[in-house]
Design a protein around this motif. Structure first.
Motif, short mmCIF file in Angstrom:
data_model
loop_
_atom_site.label_atom_id
_atom_site.label_comp_id
_atom_site.label_asym_id
_atom_site.label_seq_id
_atom_site.Cartn_x
_atom_site.Cartn_y
_atom_site.Cartn_z
N LEU A 26 -11.91 -3.47 -22.16
CA LEU A 26 -12.10 -2.88 -20.83
C LEU A 26 -12.55 -1.43 -20.91
CD1 LEU A 26 -9.04 -4.17 -18.74
CD2 LEU A 26 -11.38 -4.99 -18.67
N PRO A 50 -7.40 -6.54 -25.43
CA PRO A 50 -8.15 -6.58 -24.16
C PRO A 50 -8.36 -5.18 -23.56
CG PRO A 50 -5.94 -7.47 -23.85
CD PRO A 50 -6.12 -7.28 -25.32
N SER A 58 -6.82 -10.76 -19.53
CA SER A 58 -7.82 -9.83 -20.09
C SER A 58 -8.16 -8.69 -19.14
CB SER A 58 -9.11 -10.58 -20.42
OG SER A 58 -8.85 -11.60 -21.33
N GLY A 59 -7.46 -8.63 -18.01
CA GLY A 59 -7.76 -7.59 -17.05
C GLY A 59 -9.00 -7.92 -16.24
N LEU A 60 -9.45 -6.94 -15.46
CA LEU A 60 -10.60 -7.15 -14.57
C LEU A 60 -11.88 -6.94 -15.38
CD1 LEU A 60 -10.53 -7.86 -11.51
CD2 LEU A 60 -11.17 -5.49 -11.09
N HIS A 61 -12.25 -7.99 -16.11
CA HIS A 61 -13.42 -7.90 -16.99
C HIS A 61 -14.67 -8.27 -16.21
CE1 HIS A 61 -13.23 -12.33 -17.70
NE2 HIS A 61 -11.97 -12.12 -17.45
N MET A 62 -15.75 -8.59 -16.92
CA MET A 62 -17.05 -8.71 -16.22
C MET A 62 -17.14 -9.92 -15.29
SD MET A 62 -20.88 -8.52 -17.75
CE MET A 62 -20.70 -6.93 -18.50
N VAL A 63 -16.51 -11.04 -15.67
CA VAL A 63 -16.63 -12.23 -14.81
C VAL A 63 -16.00 -11.96 -13.43
CG1 VAL A 63 -15.97 -14.64 -14.50
CG2 VAL A 63 -16.84 -13.87 -16.71
N ILE A 74 -21.62 -3.86 -9.34
CA ILE A 74 -20.90 -4.34 -10.53
C ILE A 74 -20.70 -3.21 -11.53
CG2 ILE A 74 -22.98 -5.25 -11.65
CD1 ILE A 74 -21.12 -7.51 -12.68
N PHE A 75 -21.64 -2.28 -11.58
CA PHE A 75 -21.50 -1.15 -12.50
C PHE A 75 -20.27 -0.32 -12.11
CE2 PHE A 75 -25.89 -2.31 -13.06
CZ PHE A 75 -26.12 -2.13 -14.41
N ASP A 76 -20.11 -0.11 -10.80
CA ASP A 76 -18.94 0.64 -10.32
C ASP A 76 -17.65 -0.12 -10.63
OD1 ASP A 76 -20.37 2.74 -9.26
OD2 ASP A 76 -19.32 2.67 -7.33
N GLU A 105 -16.01 0.03 -19.52
CA GLU A 105 -15.97 1.15 -18.58
C GLU A 105 -16.91 2.26 -19.03
OE1 GLU A 105 -14.75 5.08 -17.20
OE2 GLU A 105 -14.37 4.37 -19.22
N LEU A 126 -16.99 -2.23 -12.91
CA LEU A 126 -16.64 -2.23 -14.34
C LEU A 126 -15.98 -0.93 -14.78
CD1 LEU A 126 -19.78 -4.05 -15.78
CD2 LEU A 126 -17.42 -4.88 -15.87
N THR A 127 -16.17 0.12 -13.98
CA THR A 127 -15.53 1.39 -14.35
C THR A 127 -14.07 1.45 -13.88
OG1 THR A 127 -16.23 2.57 -12.36
CG2 THR A 127 -17.72 2.65 -14.24
N SER A 131 -20.61 1.15 -18.68
CA SER A 131 -21.04 1.06 -17.27
C SER A 131 -21.18 2.44 -16.65
CB SER A 131 -20.04 0.26 -16.45
OG SER A 131 -19.78 -0.95 -17.08
N ARG A 191 -11.62 -0.35 -14.99
CA ARG A 191 -10.80 -0.42 -16.20
C ARG A 191 -9.36 -0.84 -15.85
NH1 ARG A 191 -11.10 4.84 -17.48
NH2 ARG A 191 -8.94 5.18 -17.03
N ALA A 192 -9.26 -2.00 -15.18
CA ALA A 192 -7.96 -2.41 -14.66
C ALA A 192 -7.35 -3.53 -15.50
CB ALA A 192 -8.11 -2.87 -13.21
#
Lengths: 156, 93
Positions: free
Chosen positions: A116, A112, B17-22, B52-54, A120, B56-57, A123, B59-60
């Motif tokens: 990510l 995962p 899965s972390g902070l993904h797109m959903v 959303i672009f921000d 990143e 997604l960066t 984006s 990466r959490a």
């Protein structure tokens, strides 16, 4: 994570024409398959997995961009391809607009963190208007890879 | 007149899965109509939660502690609503 590390040059499509989201996704998955990233027998299953993910909410995230993706055991590292659709593809995007730039990602289920980091990286560059504009003007996969390398090295 | 206030709250990413797109989409959707600014911070990075672009960066991955900061009318309500999204792992109510 650098774009050029996981975008597969041989799978890049710079002249995608597709009448639907599924057609666009299938063309990109086929392209990755033809580039030898997974066995043909996995193709339908990967397309189905990506379409299932789209049901949770479109990955058409605005600004003419879509990032369809899935996890799949047929890959052992993150792989991606890019498609440029000059005529646009209807993608049920969050902003209702057609998409012109598509990044399709497939990542191994047990990584995962890589997924990510890939998101990143994509984006961060797609926030840059110049990057998007140059990408849309790219005519060959070589042009795209050169652009990705410039972006990776912050030369844009 | 509604007073402009500043609110903070720490939240933890509990998604495998972390902070993904959903979840990023859910966050952007939640804050979209807020008449103020909302940032999400991790370590030395801060992103605009309306983009959303921000997001997604960020990466959490799982376990990341994020700080939400909202500035605007009824910022407390906004922050509580966002924290609730994290607490129920972005599942619908």
């Amino acid at each position: 994570m650098k774009l050029a590390e996981f975008v597969i040059e041989d799978a890049i499509i710079t002249d995608l024409t597709a009448n639907s989201k599924e057609e666009a996704i299938r063309a990109m998955v086929q392209s990755l398959c033809s580039a030898g990233r997974f066995a043909t027998e996995n193709e339908d299953n990967i397309v189905a997995a990506i379409m299932k993910r789209e049901e949770l909410g479109s990955t058409g995230i605005g600004r003419g961009i879509a990032v369809p993706h899935t996890k799949h055991p047929s890959v052992d590292s993150l792989v991606a391809t890019i498609a440029i659709a000059k005529e646009g593809v209807e993608f049920q995007s969050l902003d209702g607009e057609d998409v012109y730039i598509l990044f399709l990602l497939i990542s191994p289920p047990d990584r995962p963190g890589d997924h990510l980091r890939g998101l990143e990286s994509i984006s961060r560059h797609l926030k840059n208007d110049d990057f998007c504009s140059f990408l849309r003007q790219s005519k060959t996969a070589t042009d795209v890879m050169e652009l990705l390398r410039e972006a990776d090295e912050d030369r844009l | 007149m509604t007073l402009e206030t500043t609110s903070h709250r720490e939240v933890t990413v509990n998604l495998e899965s972390g902070l993904h797109m959903v979840p990023c989409s859910r966050i952007a959707e939640h804050v979209r109509d807020f008449a103020g600014t909302v940032c999400i911070m991790v370590e030395d990075r801060s992103v605009d939660a309306k983009s959303i672009f921000d997001l997604l960066t960020l990466r959490a991955p799982l376990g990341t502690v994020l700080t939400i900061e909202a500035v605007g009318p009824n910022s407390d309500d906004l922050v509580q609503g966002l924290a609730a999204l994290f607490e129920r792992n972005f599942e619908p109510e």
